[in-house]
Every structure is written in structure tokens, then in C-alpha cells.
Scaffold this motif. Structure first.
Motif, PDB file in Angstrom:
ATOM      1  N   LEU A 130      -2.945   0.702  -3.767  1.00  0.00           N
ATOM      2  CA  LEU A 130      -2.772  -0.939  -3.624  1.00  0.00           C
ATOM      3  C   LEU A 130      -2.620  -1.529  -4.717  1.00  0.00           C
ATOM      4  O   LEU A 130      -3.112  -1.537  -5.560  1.00  0.00           O
ATOM      5  CB  LEU A 130      -3.994  -1.540  -2.514  1.00  0.00           C
ATOM      6  N   GLU A 178       0.811   4.900   0.629  1.00  0.00           N
ATOM      7  CA  GLU A 178       0.020   5.780   1.159  1.00  0.00           C
ATOM      8  C   GLU A 178      -0.078   7.232   0.668  1.00  0.00           C
ATOM      9  O   GLU A 178      -1.051   7.884   0.574  1.00  0.00           O
ATOM     10  CB  GLU A 178       0.556   6.052   2.858  1.00  0.00           C
ATOM     11  N   TYR A 236       0.911  -1.236  -0.154  1.00  0.00           N
ATOM     12  CA  TYR A 236       0.074  -0.037   0.175  1.00  0.00           C
ATOM     13  C   TYR A 236       0.794   1.371  -0.094  1.00  0.00           C
ATOM     14  O   TYR A 236       1.912   1.550   0.793  1.00  0.00           O
ATOM     15  CB  TYR A 236      -0.944  -0.047   1.287  1.00  0.00           C
TER      16      TYR A 236
END
Length: 184
Positions: A69, A64, A62
Motif C-alpha cells: 500500500l 495486490e 494497493y
């Protein structure tokens, strides 16, 4: 039945034993299902396995910063063999969810349509290998319909569905590829 077995302590004892047995059964079942590999009941995991038949593990990554993802596909020996993603976009009559796989050079190695509600016999043909196979080996910039300068031939009578698939794939590739290149 004895007086104690029917009393509150006996009932609590039987409930405790039943609870422990239930927890044990659920734990054993959960571990067995969890260890079946990526081809369990999850349609995205099944699609990834179809795209990467040599992969035994898909590690989620993932990002951020980009709110993205994707998954790294690994062989049983631990070798990274590619990257998998799943993305949903709008088709003619509803959402189209697609899983895709990129090789280590960020070119498509395969696609799988997970969910679609396009017109049977027309747009629903986006699930057919004849359509999906033409994406193999393409970089993001080539994932467009031929009439827009790309290398994908639209399905006759289903140009909206065909264009939707190319846009879903191209936009996700354009999101993921810079992150992968930056990772080195």
C-alpha cells in the motif's frame, strides 16, 4: 402525562425520535470531520501532510501482486506531486513507524517518525530534523549508513536506531519504486 404517551407506543415513538436525532447528529459530525482534510486525527495522515504541504489529497493505491500500500499525493488542482508511504520496523527497544515521501523521480523528499520507543537522548534522536533532513534527495541505494557505503550519518551512540531507520526506508523504497516505474 396522557395514558398513550406513557404506553408502549409512546415509548417507541420517543425512542424513534431520539434515534433519528442521534443518527442525524452523528452523520453531520462524521461528514464535518471527514471533510477536514488529511490533517485529522490520524498520525499517518498528519505525517503525510507535513511531508507534502502542497498536497490536498492522498489517494491510496494497493498493489495486490506485491501486497503493498502506498499513496499518491495530489495538489488541489489534481496534479500528482509524489508518493507517500508508511512502514514499521524494529528498532533497539521496539517498533519504529516512519512515513516517507518520494518525488516523481523516486527520491526522498521527507520523512517523519510517527512512533518510536528508542532511548531518550540517544536513539530517540531519530525524530530530530538534523538526522531526518540528511535523507532528502536520496535514492534507495544511498539510504544506508556511511559506514555501509551510504550517505546517512549515524547518530553518535545510537547506531542501532540509525541503522533501523535506514533499513526501514530503504526496504520500502525498494518495494515501491519498481511498481511506480512500471506504472510509468
Amino acid at each position: 402525562m396522557s395514558k398513550n404517551a406513557a404506553g408502549p407506543i409512546g415509548i417507541i415513538g420517543r425512542l424513534t425520535v431520539t434515534l433519528l436525532i442521534s443518527v442525524t447528529i452523528l452523520t453531520v459530525y462524521s461528514n464535518a470531520v471527514g471533510n477536514m482534510g488529511v490533517s485529522g486525527g490520524d498520525p499517518v495522515a498528519k505525517a503525510f501532510s507535513k511531508i507534502f504541504p502542497a498536497a490536498s489529497e492522498f489517494k491510496p493505491v494497493y498493489d495486490e501482486k506485491n501486497n503493498t500500500l502506498y499513496y499518491e499525493a495530489y495538489t488541489a488542482e489534481g496534479a500528482l506531486i509524489g508518493y507517500a508511504f508508511s512502514q514499521t520496523g524494529r528498532g533497539m527497544w521496539g517498533d519504529i513507524q516512519i512515513a516517507g515521501g518520494l518525488d516523481l523521480n523516486f527520491k526522498l523528499i521527507g520523512l517523519s517518525v510517527i512512533k518510536q520507543s528508542e532511548t531518550p537522548g540517544l536513539g530517540a534522536r531519530i525524530v530530530e530534523p538534523q538526522f531526518l533532513d540528511q535523507f532528502k534527495g536520496l535514492a534507495a541505494e544511498d539510504v544506508k549508513l556511511e559506514k555501509y557505503g551510504g550517505k546517512v550519518d549515524a547518530i553518535s551512540g545510537a547506531s542501532i536506531s540509525s541503522k533501523a531507520v535506514t533499513e526501514i526506508i530503504r526496504s520500502e523504497m525498494k518495494r515501491i519504486t519498481p511498481m511506480l516505474e512500471a506504472k510509468g
